[in-house]
Write a protein that holds these residues in place. Structure first.
Motif, PDB file in Angstrom:
ATOM      1  N   ASP A   1       0.821  -1.205   0.000  1.00 15.90           N
ATOM      2  CA  ASP A   1       0.000   0.000   0.000  1.00 15.90           C
ATOM      3  C   ASP A   1       0.861   1.263   0.000  1.00 15.90           C
ATOM      4  OD1 ASP A   1      -2.225  -1.624   0.042  1.00 15.90           O
ATOM      5  OD2 ASP A   1      -2.620  -1.362   2.194  1.00 15.90           O
ATOM      6  N   LEU A   2       1.900   1.272   0.831  1.00 15.38           N
ATOM      7  CA  LEU A   2       2.786   2.444   0.879  1.00 15.38           C
ATOM      8  C   LEU A   2       3.520   2.643  -0.445  1.00 15.38           C
ATOM      9  CD1 LEU A   2       4.320   2.233   4.462  1.00 15.38           C
ATOM     10  CD2 LEU A   2       2.783   3.989   3.576  1.00 15.38           C
ATOM     11  N   ASP A   3       3.971   1.547  -1.041  1.00 16.27           N
ATOM     12  CA  ASP A   3       4.622   1.661  -2.350  1.00 16.27           C
ATOM     13  C   ASP A   3       3.657   2.240  -3.374  1.00 16.27           C
ATOM     14  OD1 ASP A   3       7.044   0.686  -1.472  1.00 16.27           O
ATOM     15  OD2 ASP A   3       6.655  -1.382  -2.152  1.00 16.27           O
ATOM     16  N   SER A   4       2.407   1.793  -3.314  1.00 15.74           N
ATOM     17  CA  SER A   4       1.397   2.310  -4.240  1.00 15.74           C
ATOM     18  C   SER A   4       1.183   3.811  -4.014  1.00 15.74           C
ATOM     19  CB  SER A   4       0.093   1.541  -4.046  1.00 15.74           C
ATOM     20  OG  SER A   4      -0.933   2.132  -4.789  1.00 15.74           O
ATOM     21  N   VAL A   5       1.093   4.216  -2.745  1.00 18.67           N
ATOM     22  CA  VAL A   5       0.892   5.629  -2.429  1.00 18.67           C
ATOM     23  C   VAL A   5       2.082   6.460  -2.906  1.00 18.67           C
ATOM     24  CG1 VAL A   5       0.734   7.278  -0.512  1.00 18.67           C
ATOM     25  CG2 VAL A   5      -0.689   5.227  -0.510  1.00 18.67           C
ATOM     26  N   PHE A   6       3.293   6.006  -2.657  1.00 17.57           N
ATOM     27  CA  PHE A   6       4.475   6.756  -3.080  1.00 17.57           C
ATOM     28  C   PHE A   6       4.552   6.862  -4.602  1.00 17.57           C
ATOM     29  CE2 PHE A   6       6.422   5.670   1.171  1.00 17.57           C
ATOM     30  CZ  PHE A   6       6.340   6.972   1.648  1.00 17.57           C
ATOM     31  N   HIS A   7       4.181   5.804  -5.288  1.00 14.44           N
ATOM     32  CA  HIS A   7       4.180   5.865  -6.753  1.00 14.44           C
ATOM     33  C   HIS A   7       3.126   6.848  -7.261  1.00 14.44           C
ATOM     34  CE1 HIS A   7       7.184   2.853  -7.555  1.00 14.44           C
ATOM     35  NE2 HIS A   7       6.576   1.962  -6.787  1.00 14.44           N
ATOM     36  N   ARG A   8       1.970   6.860  -6.610  1.00 20.77           N
ATOM     37  CA  ARG A   8       0.928   7.814  -7.003  1.00 20.77           C
ATOM     38  C   ARG A   8       1.393   9.249  -6.776  1.00 20.77           C
ATOM     39  NH1 ARG A   8      -4.410   5.061  -4.307  1.00 20.77           N
ATOM     40  NH2 ARG A   8      -4.378   3.146  -5.550  1.00 20.77           N
ATOM     41  N   ILE A   9       2.020   9.484  -5.610  1.00 24.33           N
ATOM     42  CA  ILE A   9       2.519  10.825  -5.304  1.00 24.33           C
ATOM     43  C   ILE A   9       3.560  11.241  -6.337  1.00 24.33           C
ATOM     44  CG2 ILE A   9       3.878  12.171  -3.644  1.00 24.33           C
ATOM     45  CD1 ILE A   9       2.416  10.617  -1.418  1.00 24.33           C
ATOM     46  N   LYS A  10       4.469  10.341  -6.649  1.00 27.70           N
ATOM     47  CA  LYS A  10       5.502  10.636  -7.634  1.00 27.70           C
ATOM     48  C   LYS A  10       4.873  10.929  -8.999  1.00 27.70           C
ATOM     49  CE  LYS A  10       9.977   8.926  -9.124  1.00 27.70           C
ATOM     50  NZ  LYS A  10      10.948   7.850  -9.000  1.00 27.70           N
ATOM     51  N   PHE A  11       3.880  10.146  -9.377  1.00 25.90           N
ATOM     52  CA  PHE A  11       3.191  10.367 -10.651  1.00 25.90           C
ATOM     53  C   PHE A  11       2.487  11.721 -10.652  1.00 25.90           C
ATOM     54  CE2 PHE A  11      -0.740  10.014 -13.171  1.00 25.90           C
ATOM     55  CZ  PHE A  11      -0.173   9.816 -14.423  1.00 25.90           C
ATOM     56  N   LEU A  12       1.828  12.047  -9.524  1.00 20.95           N
ATOM     57  CA  LEU A  12       1.157  13.348  -9.444  1.00 20.95           C
ATOM     58  C   LEU A  12       2.159  14.497  -9.524  1.00 20.95           C
ATOM     59  CD1 LEU A  12      -1.552  12.682  -6.708  1.00 20.95           C
ATOM     60  CD2 LEU A  12      -1.928  13.122  -9.128  1.00 20.95           C
ATOM     61  N   LYS A  13       3.309  14.349  -8.892  1.00 17.31           N
ATOM     62  CA  LYS A  13       4.340  15.393  -8.964  1.00 17.31           C
ATOM     63  C   LYS A  13       4.810  15.566 -10.401  1.00 17.31           C
ATOM     64  CE  LYS A  13       6.278  15.092  -4.312  1.00 17.31           C
ATOM     65  NZ  LYS A  13       7.476  14.747  -3.532  1.00 17.31           N
ATOM     66  N   LEU A  14       5.033  14.456 -11.093  1.00 16.66           N
ATOM     67  CA  LEU A  14       5.459  14.536 -12.485  1.00 16.66           C
ATOM     68  C   LEU A  14       4.381  15.207 -13.343  1.00 16.66           C
ATOM     69  CD1 LEU A  14       7.154  11.062 -13.066  1.00 16.66           C
ATOM     70  CD2 LEU A  14       8.248  13.290 -13.131  1.00 16.66           C
ATOM     71  N   LYS A  15       3.139  14.823 -13.107  1.00 15.55           N
ATOM     72  CA  LYS A  15       2.027  15.386 -13.880  1.00 15.55           C
ATOM     73  C   LYS A  15       1.899  16.886 -13.629  1.00 15.55           C
ATOM     74  CE  LYS A  15      -2.763  14.418 -14.976  1.00 15.55           C
ATOM     75  NZ  LYS A  15      -3.922  13.582 -14.676  1.00 15.55           N
ATOM     76  N   LEU A  16       2.006  17.271 -12.343  1.00 13.68           N
ATOM     77  CA  LEU A  16       1.930  18.700 -12.014  1.00 13.68           C
ATOM     78  C   LEU A  16       3.116  19.471 -12.594  1.00 13.68           C
ATOM     79  CD1 LEU A  16       0.688  18.600  -8.313  1.00 13.68           C
ATOM     80  CD2 LEU A  16      -0.586  19.389 -10.318  1.00 13.68           C
ATOM     81  N   THR A  17       4.285  18.848 -12.579  1.00 15.02           N
ATOM     82  CA  THR A  17       5.462  19.491 -13.148  1.00 15.02           C
ATOM     83  C   THR A  17       5.270  19.711 -14.645  1.00 15.02           C
ATOM     84  OG1 THR A  17       6.849  18.395 -11.513  1.00 15.02           O
ATOM     85  CG2 THR A  17       7.965  19.318 -13.410  1.00 15.02           C
ATOM     86  N   GLN A  18       4.676  18.747 -15.299  1.00 20.93           N
ATOM     87  CA  GLN A  18       4.455  18.897 -16.741  1.00 20.93           C
ATOM     88  C   GLN A  18       3.353  19.922 -17.024  1.00 20.93           C
ATOM     89  OE1 GLN A  18       3.578  14.927 -18.046  1.00 20.93           O
ATOM     90  NE2 GLN A  18       5.736  14.295 -18.050  1.00 20.93           N
ATOM     91  N   GLN A  19       2.285  19.913 -16.244  1.00 25.49           N
ATOM     92  CA  GLN A  19       1.177  20.838 -16.490  1.00 25.49           C
ATOM     93  C   GLN A  19       1.537  22.271 -16.105  1.00 25.49           C
ATOM     94  OE1 GLN A  19      -2.245  19.370 -14.396  1.00 25.49           O
ATOM     95  NE2 GLN A  19      -2.761  17.867 -15.992  1.00 25.49           N
ATOM     96  N   TYR A  20       2.233  22.419 -15.009  1.00 30.84           N
ATOM     97  CA  TYR A  20       2.556  23.748 -14.499  1.00 30.84           C
ATOM     98  C   TYR A  20       4.064  23.934 -14.446  1.00 30.84           C
ATOM     99  CZ  TYR A  20      -2.303  23.415 -13.075  1.00 30.84           C
ATOM    100  OH  TYR A  20      -3.665  23.233 -13.065  1.00 30.84           O
ATOM    101  N   SER A  21       4.713  23.667 -15.530  1.00 28.37           N
ATOM    102  CA  SER A  21       6.175  23.766 -15.566  1.00 28.37           C
ATOM    103  C   SER A  21       6.647  25.186 -15.283  1.00 28.37           C
ATOM    104  CB  SER A  21       6.708  23.274 -16.903  1.00 28.37           C
ATOM    105  OG  SER A  21       6.206  24.075 -17.945  1.00 28.37           O
ATOM    106  N   GLN A  22       5.919  26.178 -15.731  1.00 28.33           N
ATOM    107  CA  GLN A  22       6.332  27.560 -15.493  1.00 28.33           C
ATOM    108  C   GLN A  22       6.281  27.888 -14.004  1.00 28.33           C
ATOM    109  OE1 GLN A  22       7.672  29.549 -17.710  1.00 28.33           O
ATOM    110  NE2 GLN A  22       7.976  31.131 -16.164  1.00 28.33           N
ATOM    111  N   ALA A  23       5.242  27.458 -13.333  1.00 26.74           N
ATOM    112  CA  ALA A  23       5.124  27.723 -11.900  1.00 26.74           C
ATOM    113  C   ALA A  23       6.248  27.039 -11.132  1.00 26.74           C
ATOM    114  CB  ALA A  23       3.770  27.257 -11.393  1.00 26.74           C
ATOM    115  N   PHE A  24       6.594  25.812 -11.528  1.00 27.91           N
ATOM    116  CA  PHE A  24       7.690  25.101 -10.859  1.00 27.91           C
ATOM    117  C   PHE A  24       9.029  25.772 -11.137  1.00 27.91           C
ATOM    118  CE2 PHE A  24       4.706  21.583 -10.294  1.00 27.91           C
ATOM    119  CZ  PHE A  24       5.051  21.151  -9.024  1.00 27.91           C
TER     120      PHE A  24
END
Length: 146
Positions: A96-119
């Motif tokens: 479960d923790l591995d799944s949560v960490f992978h989801r968080i990492k995926f969300l960070k990547l997605k947010l970085t791609q969507q809001y690259s200027q803000a990052f």
């Protein structure tokens, strides 16, 4: 004649054997009588009583050990079941923790791609990837120290 001589031989052999067994029995009885005269009856009775006492104590001890062993088996089985259950729970939690960490990492990547200027603008203040790498390095250092 030979039948008579055979009978005489058999009879004489039997009489010799009886005499020798009578002598052995007499000598055995004599030996037992002499040994029994060397030891007093009250000493023999004391030894016998003490052996009976020890036998009863050993039987009680043996019974207690059997009961203790039965209890230990029951507790071992219970502890073994609990250990298996807890191990399975830990494995499930790790998944479960591995799944949560992978989801968080995926969300960070997605947010970085969507809001690259803000990052990029906040890159000096907050960079999720650098922070994550620092946490991993600190955890590894803590593990190596312990």
């Amino acid at each position: 004649m030979s039948a008579t001589s055979d009978r005489l031989t058999d009879d004489s052999t039997e009489s010799i054997q009886r005499q020798s067994s009578d002598k052995c029995t007499k000598s055995g009885d004599t030996f037992i009588h002499l040994v029994s005269n060397l030891v007093e009856d009250n000493h023999v009775m004391t030894i016998n009583d003490s052996q009976i006492n020890m036998l009863s104590r050993f039987e009680k001890t043996n019974e207690m050990l059997v009961n203790c062993n039965a209890l230990a088996v029951i507790r071992f089985e219970s502890a073994n079941r609990d250990l298996k259950r807890y191990t399975q729970q830990l494995v499930d939690l790790q998944k479960d923790l591995d799944s949560v960490f992978h989801r968080i990492k995926f969300l960070k990547l997605k947010l970085t791609q969507q809001y690259s200027q803000a990052f990029k603008d906040c890159g000096n203040v907050f960079n999720p990837f650098n922070e994550e790498e620092e946490e991993i390095n600190e955890d590894l250092k803590d593990l190596s120290i312990n």
